[in-house]
Design an enzyme around this catalytic site. Structure first.
Site, PDB file in Angstrom:
ATOM      1  N   HIS A  94       0.786  -1.103   0.036  1.00  0.00           N
ATOM      2  CA  HIS A  94      -0.035   0.014   0.218  1.00  0.00           C
ATOM      3  C   HIS A  94       0.921   1.203   0.066  1.00  0.00           C
ATOM      4  O   HIS A  94       1.927   1.288   0.864  1.00  0.00           O
ATOM      5  CB  HIS A  94      -0.777  -0.022   1.297  1.00  0.00           C
ATOM      6  CG  HIS A  94      -1.987  -0.729   1.223  1.00  0.00           C
ATOM      7  ND1 HIS A  94      -3.216  -0.720   1.960  1.00  0.00           N
ATOM      8  CD2 HIS A  94      -2.482  -1.784   0.054  1.00  0.00           C
ATOM      9  CE1 HIS A  94      -4.127  -1.653   1.620  1.00  0.00           C
ATOM     10  NE2 HIS A  94      -3.686  -2.294   0.344  1.00  0.00           N
ATOM     11  N   TYR A 136      -8.839   5.279   8.285  1.00  0.00           N
ATOM     12  CA  TYR A 136      -9.048   5.725   9.650  1.00  0.00           C
ATOM     13  C   TYR A 136     -10.057   6.853  10.129  1.00  0.00           C
ATOM     14  O   TYR A 136      -9.805   7.781   9.376  1.00  0.00           O
ATOM     15  CB  TYR A 136      -7.615   6.159  10.369  1.00  0.00           C
ATOM     16  CG  TYR A 136      -6.486   5.163  10.403  1.00  0.00           C
ATOM     17  CD1 TYR A 136      -5.638   4.757   9.401  1.00  0.00           C
ATOM     18  CD2 TYR A 136      -6.077   4.736  11.485  1.00  0.00           C
ATOM     19  CE1 TYR A 136      -4.705   3.828   9.568  1.00  0.00           C
ATOM     20  CE2 TYR A 136      -5.118   3.565  11.876  1.00  0.00           C
ATOM     21  CZ  TYR A 136      -4.339   3.314  10.797  1.00  0.00           C
ATOM     22  OH  TYR A 136      -3.254   2.603  10.845  1.00  0.00           O
ATOM     23  N   LYS A 191       2.424   0.138  15.201  1.00  0.00           N
ATOM     24  CA  LYS A 191       3.720   0.008  15.522  1.00  0.00           C
ATOM     25  C   LYS A 191       4.309  -1.228  16.310  1.00  0.00           C
ATOM     26  O   LYS A 191       5.442  -1.574  16.199  1.00  0.00           O
ATOM     27  CB  LYS A 191       4.364   1.459  16.224  1.00  0.00           C
ATOM     28  CG  LYS A 191       4.174   2.498  15.172  1.00  0.00           C
ATOM     29  CD  LYS A 191       5.545   2.606  14.397  1.00  0.00           C
ATOM     30  CE  LYS A 191       5.288   3.578  13.185  1.00  0.00           C
ATOM     31  NZ  LYS A 191       4.871   2.920  12.173  1.00  0.00           N
ATOM     32  N   TYR A 193       4.570   6.824  10.139  1.00  0.00           N
ATOM     33  CA  TYR A 193       3.692   5.510   9.792  1.00  0.00           C
ATOM     34  C   TYR A 193       4.273   4.557   8.857  1.00  0.00           C
ATOM     35  O   TYR A 193       4.320   3.410   9.151  1.00  0.00           O
ATOM     36  CB  TYR A 193       2.295   6.124   8.711  1.00  0.00           C
ATOM     37  CG  TYR A 193       1.288   4.980   8.862  1.00  0.00           C
ATOM     38  CD1 TYR A 193       0.496   5.022  10.040  1.00  0.00           C
ATOM     39  CD2 TYR A 193       1.311   4.021   7.873  1.00  0.00           C
ATOM     40  CE1 TYR A 193      -0.637   3.958  10.145  1.00  0.00           C
ATOM     41  CE2 TYR A 193       0.431   3.103   7.772  1.00  0.00           C
ATOM     42  CZ  TYR A 193      -0.475   3.052   8.918  1.00  0.00           C
ATOM     43  OH  TYR A 193      -1.735   2.092   8.943  1.00  0.00           O
TER      44      TYR A 193
HETATM   45  P1  RFL Z   1       3.987 -11.561  21.416  1.00  0.00           P
HETATM   46  O1  RFL Z   1       3.496 -11.508  20.107  1.00  0.00           O
HETATM   47  O2  RFL Z   1       3.236 -11.354  22.613  1.00  0.00           O
HETATM   48  O3  RFL Z   1       5.060 -12.995  21.717  1.00  0.00           O
HETATM   49  C1  RFL Z   1       5.138 -13.316  22.904  1.00  0.00           C
HETATM   50  C2  RFL Z   1       5.350 -14.792  23.033  1.00  0.00           C
HETATM   51  O4  RFL Z   1       5.632 -15.374  24.329  1.00  0.00           O
HETATM   52  C3  RFL Z   1       5.159 -16.130  24.880  1.00  0.00           C
HETATM   53  N1  RFL Z   1       5.165 -16.497  26.281  1.00  0.00           N
HETATM   54  C4  RFL Z   1       5.793 -17.111  26.985  1.00  0.00           C
HETATM   55  N2  RFL Z   1       6.776 -18.173  26.433  1.00  0.00           N
HETATM   56  C5  RFL Z   1       7.391 -18.934  27.535  1.00  0.00           C
HETATM   57  N3  RFL Z   1       7.177 -18.833  28.701  1.00  0.00           N
HETATM   58  C6  RFL Z   1       6.703 -17.889  29.291  1.00  0.00           C
HETATM   59  N4  RFL Z   1       6.283 -17.658  30.601  1.00  0.00           N
HETATM   60  C7  RFL Z   1       5.853 -17.052  28.134  1.00  0.00           C
HETATM   61  N5  RFL Z   1       5.072 -16.252  28.422  1.00  0.00           N
HETATM   62  C8  RFL Z   1       4.410 -15.482  27.137  1.00  0.00           C
HETATM   63  C9  RFL Z   1       3.772 -15.947  24.416  1.00  0.00           C
HETATM   64  O5  RFL Z   1       2.648 -17.096  24.352  1.00  0.00           O
HETATM   65  C10 RFL Z   1       3.944 -15.440  23.054  1.00  0.00           C
HETATM   66  O6  RFL Z   1       3.865 -16.340  22.116  1.00  0.00           O
HETATM   67  O7  RFL Z   1       5.296 -10.623  21.642  1.00  0.00           O
HETATM   68  P2  RFL Z   1       6.306 -10.009  20.342  1.00  0.00           P
HETATM   69  O8  RFL Z   1       6.989 -11.163  19.825  1.00  0.00           O
HETATM   70  O9  RFL Z   1       7.164  -9.066  21.393  1.00  0.00           O
HETATM   71  O10 RFL Z   1       5.551  -9.196  19.423  1.00  0.00           O
HETATM   72  C11 RFL Z   1       4.814  -8.110  19.507  1.00  0.00           C
HETATM   73  C12 RFL Z   1       3.626  -7.944  18.624  1.00  0.00           C
HETATM   74  O11 RFL Z   1       2.880  -9.539  19.006  1.00  0.00           O
HETATM   75  C13 RFL Z   1       2.560  -6.731  18.777  1.00  0.00           C
HETATM   76  O12 RFL Z   1       3.323  -5.799  19.271  1.00  0.00           O
HETATM   77  C14 RFL Z   1       1.673  -6.480  17.725  1.00  0.00           C
HETATM   78  O13 RFL Z   1       0.837  -7.494  17.725  1.00  0.00           O
HETATM   79  C15 RFL Z   1       0.893  -5.258  18.187  1.00  0.00           C
HETATM   80  N6  RFL Z   1      -0.109  -4.809  17.154  1.00  0.00           N
HETATM   81  C16 RFL Z   1       0.147  -4.262  15.706  1.00  0.00           C
HETATM   82  N7  RFL Z   1       1.629  -4.057  15.760  1.00  0.00           N
HETATM   83  C17 RFL Z   1       1.779  -3.627  14.519  1.00  0.00           C
HETATM   84  O14 RFL Z   1       3.266  -3.413  14.380  1.00  0.00           O
HETATM   85  N8  RFL Z   1       1.047  -3.201  13.442  1.00  0.00           N
HETATM   86  C18 RFL Z   1      -0.259  -3.328  13.701  1.00  0.00           C
HETATM   87  O15 RFL Z   1      -1.041  -3.273  12.772  1.00  0.00           O
HETATM   88  C19 RFL Z   1      -0.803  -3.917  15.236  1.00  0.00           C
HETATM   89  N9  RFL Z   1      -1.964  -4.199  15.341  1.00  0.00           N
HETATM   90  C20 RFL Z   1      -1.374  -5.191  17.366  1.00  0.00           C
HETATM   91  C21 RFL Z   1      -2.357  -4.822  16.379  1.00  0.00           C
HETATM   92  C22 RFL Z   1      -1.815  -5.716  18.360  1.00  0.00           C
HETATM   93  C23 RFL Z   1      -3.406  -5.933  18.541  1.00  0.00           C
HETATM   94  N10 RFL Z   1      -3.717  -6.776  19.697  1.00  0.00           N
HETATM   95  C24 RFL Z   1      -4.314  -8.002  19.919  1.00  0.00           C
HETATM   96  C25 RFL Z   1      -2.992  -6.538  21.076  1.00  0.00           C
HETATM   97  C26 RFL Z   1      -3.668  -4.991  16.361  1.00  0.00           C
HETATM   98  C27 RFL Z   1      -4.114  -5.803  17.611  1.00  0.00           C
HETATM   99  C28 RFL Z   1      -5.629  -5.864  17.568  1.00  0.00           C
HETATM  100  C1  PHB Z   2      -4.860  -4.225  11.198  1.00  0.00           C
HETATM  101  O1  PHB Z   2      -4.976  -4.477  10.004  1.00  0.00           O
HETATM  102  O2  PHB Z   2      -4.771  -5.329  12.213  1.00  0.00           O
HETATM  103  C2  PHB Z   2      -4.410  -3.050  11.604  1.00  0.00           C
HETATM  104  C3  PHB Z   2      -4.010  -2.027  10.947  1.00  0.00           C
HETATM  105  C4  PHB Z   2      -3.519  -0.771  11.295  1.00  0.00           C
HETATM  106  C5  PHB Z   2      -3.766  -0.577  12.853  1.00  0.00           C
HETATM  107  C6  PHB Z   2      -3.720  -1.668  13.584  1.00  0.00           C
HETATM  108  C7  PHB Z   2      -4.157  -2.801  13.211  1.00  0.00           C
HETATM  109  O3  PHB Z   2      -3.105   0.758  13.048  1.00  0.00           O
END
Ligand code: RFL
Ligand code: PHB
Length: 400
Positions: free
Chosen positions: A77, A205, A300, A387
């Site tokens: 995109h 957004y 992020k 972004y």
């Molecule tokens: P994770 O993905 O939470 O992975 C951590 C892993 O550690 C495990 N764990 C353990 N393992 C062994 N022993 C233990 N005691 C443990 N405790 C926990 C867990 O089961 C897991 O598998 O962290 P990591 O690798 O730092 O990654 C971070 C990302 O997952 C997170 O920042 C993003 O998902 C945030 N986020 C977004 N980030 C973006 O850059 N762009 C996006 O568009 C975006 N959208 C989002 C998001 C997060 C969302 N949610 C649900 C929080 C949208 C949503 C809705």
């Molecule tokens: C997503 O597609 O899950 C998504 C996209 C943009 C955001 C957050 C989540 O800012």
């Protein structure tokens, strides 16, 4: 019975994007790792989260050798839309940010690719471990104790990486050495994955008096949609018809329709900003969500996790190859520059786009800021370059 002693170079706790990418980068440099994950492979592969990859993240995943499917199925995109006061405005990200773009490719897919690469290479990745604890962090021989398939292990190593997310065990193990900065928001996101083609060619957004809404996507057949809701909202108060009604109210425009489809998944995500300083103590290094959280409005979180482990991989490789530990000593300081930039950007996007409360003053400030972004190239460029992600070189410049 005593624990079975095992040994590796770098012990990585957590098989999310941070831990898995690090293991891949270190493997490429001939460094041995063991990855420990407390959940099952299936759970980790199906957890729906982020969807937006910065160009820098794409490049790191390519370098880690897991870019092939991402290039085939990811969708590039070059812009996003901001919608407010009944109008939709395009922000041409690539025109404003030196041609850089973003790629839509689900975190679930990134994680599947990374796990497959590790499993195919026959490298150690243990799912379903329990009782994980970290020890001797201030010595040259730190260790991780854990249970796997009813057997106790003690894993000795040179360094431990806490990539275990916000609710993991690594950050709490050193909390007396850390300073924490945090902010909670009085709202959350209700997110759905729908079997519907995306209604818009690029992300939308939306600032609306009923609350924020976001139209995103995962593929030509799958839409990902979010609604601002109350922080204490319960999912059972949101039957599918109520979700679609609310989305229509917030995003509809004359001459444009939101395409509905079967709701395949739904969940509520709390919104929080959180940073811990420093991101290391002794031989334990925190990476990704274990060290910092951003509200998702700036897309992020995943990208920060990947940039942390890129810095950490370089520092570990340097220390093994040349004995130079300065990169490791500077790890936290190097990462935190980028982390705080992303914290500010995510906070700014969040507070500009969500309904913050009853005060009409806030609403006027938000609308003024949004009008400024869509009418001033300088303001739009600020949004665009944050972004798409500041280039990794920004670290070196900013660290001076
Ligand atoms: P994770 O993905 O939470 O992975 C951590 C892993 O550690 C495990 N764990 C353990 N393992 C062994 N022993 C233990 N005691 C443990 N405790 C926990 C867990 O089961 C897991 O598998 O962290 P990591 O690798 O730092 O990654 C971070 C990302 O997952 C997170 O920042 C993003 O998902 C945030 N986020 C977004 N980030 C973006 O850059 N762009 C996006 O568009 C975006 N959208 C989002 C998001 C997060 C969302 N949610 C649900 C929080 C949208 C949503 C809705
Ligand atoms: C997503 O597609 O899950 C998504 C996209 C943009 C955001 C957050 C989540 O800012």
């Amino acid at each position: 019975m005593g624990a079975t002693k095992v040994r590796t170079q770098v012990a990585i706790i957590g098989a999310g994007p941070a831990g898995l990418t690090l293991s891949c980068l270190l493997h490429g440099a001939g460094i041995e790792t063991v990855v420990l994950e407390n959940r099952s492979r299936r759970y980790v592969e199906e957890r729906i989260r982020a969807g937006v990859l910065e160009q820098g993240t794409v490049e790191v995943l390519e370098a880690a050798g897991v870019g092939e499917r991402m290039h085939r199925e990811g969708i590039v995109h070059h812009g996003i839309y901001l919608q407010f006061a009944g109008e939709r405005h395009r922000i041409p990200l690539s025109d404003l940010a030196d041609g850089r773009s973003i790629v839509i490719y689900g975190q679930t897919e990134v994680v599947k690719d990374l796990i497959e690469a590790r499993v195919n290479a026959g490298l150690e990745l243990r799912f379903g471990v329990a009782d994980v604890s970290v020890h001797e962090l201030e010595t040259d021989l730190p260790s991780v104790r854990f249970t796997h398939e009813h057997e106790q292990f003690e894993l000795e190593c040179d360094a431990i990486v806490g990539a275990d997310g916000f609710h993991g065990v690594c950050r709490p193990a050193i909390e007396q050495h850390l300073r924490v900065f945090s902010r909670e928001y009085p709202f959350a996101w209700l997110g759905i994955l729908a079997a519907a083609p995306p209604s818009s060619d690029e992300l939308v957004y939306t600032h609306h008096e009923r609350g924020f809404a976001l139209l995103s996507l995962r593929s030509p057949e799958r839409s990902r949609l979010y609604l601002q809701c109350a922080a204490d909202e319960r999912l059972d108060e949101w039957p599918d018809t109520r979700i679609w009604d609310e989305l229509h109210r917030r995003v509809s425009l004359d001459g444009w329709t939101l395409v509905e489809g079967e709701v395949l998944e739904k969940g509520i995500t709390p919104m929080r900003s959180f940073v811990t300083e420093p991101m290391q103590h002794g031989r334990l290094f925190l990476a990704g969500d274990s060290a910092h959280i951003v509200p998702p409005t700036g897309a992020k979180g995943l990208n920060l996790a990947i940039s942390d482990v890129t810095v950490l991989a370089e520092a570990l490789i340097d220390s093994y190859r040349s004995g130079n530990r300065s990169g490791l000593a500077e790890y936290s300081r190097t990462c935190l520059r980028r982390v705080w930039r992303a914290e500010h950007f995510s906070y700014w996007m969040t507070t500009m786009l969500h309904q913050l409360g009853e005060d009409p003053f806030d609403n006027q400030l938000q609308l003024s800021q949004l009008r400024y972004i869509v009418s001033s190239e300088a303001a739009a460029r600020t949004l665009a370059e944050n972004y798409v992600g500041l280039p990794l070189g920004h670290r070196a410049v900013a660290a001076d």
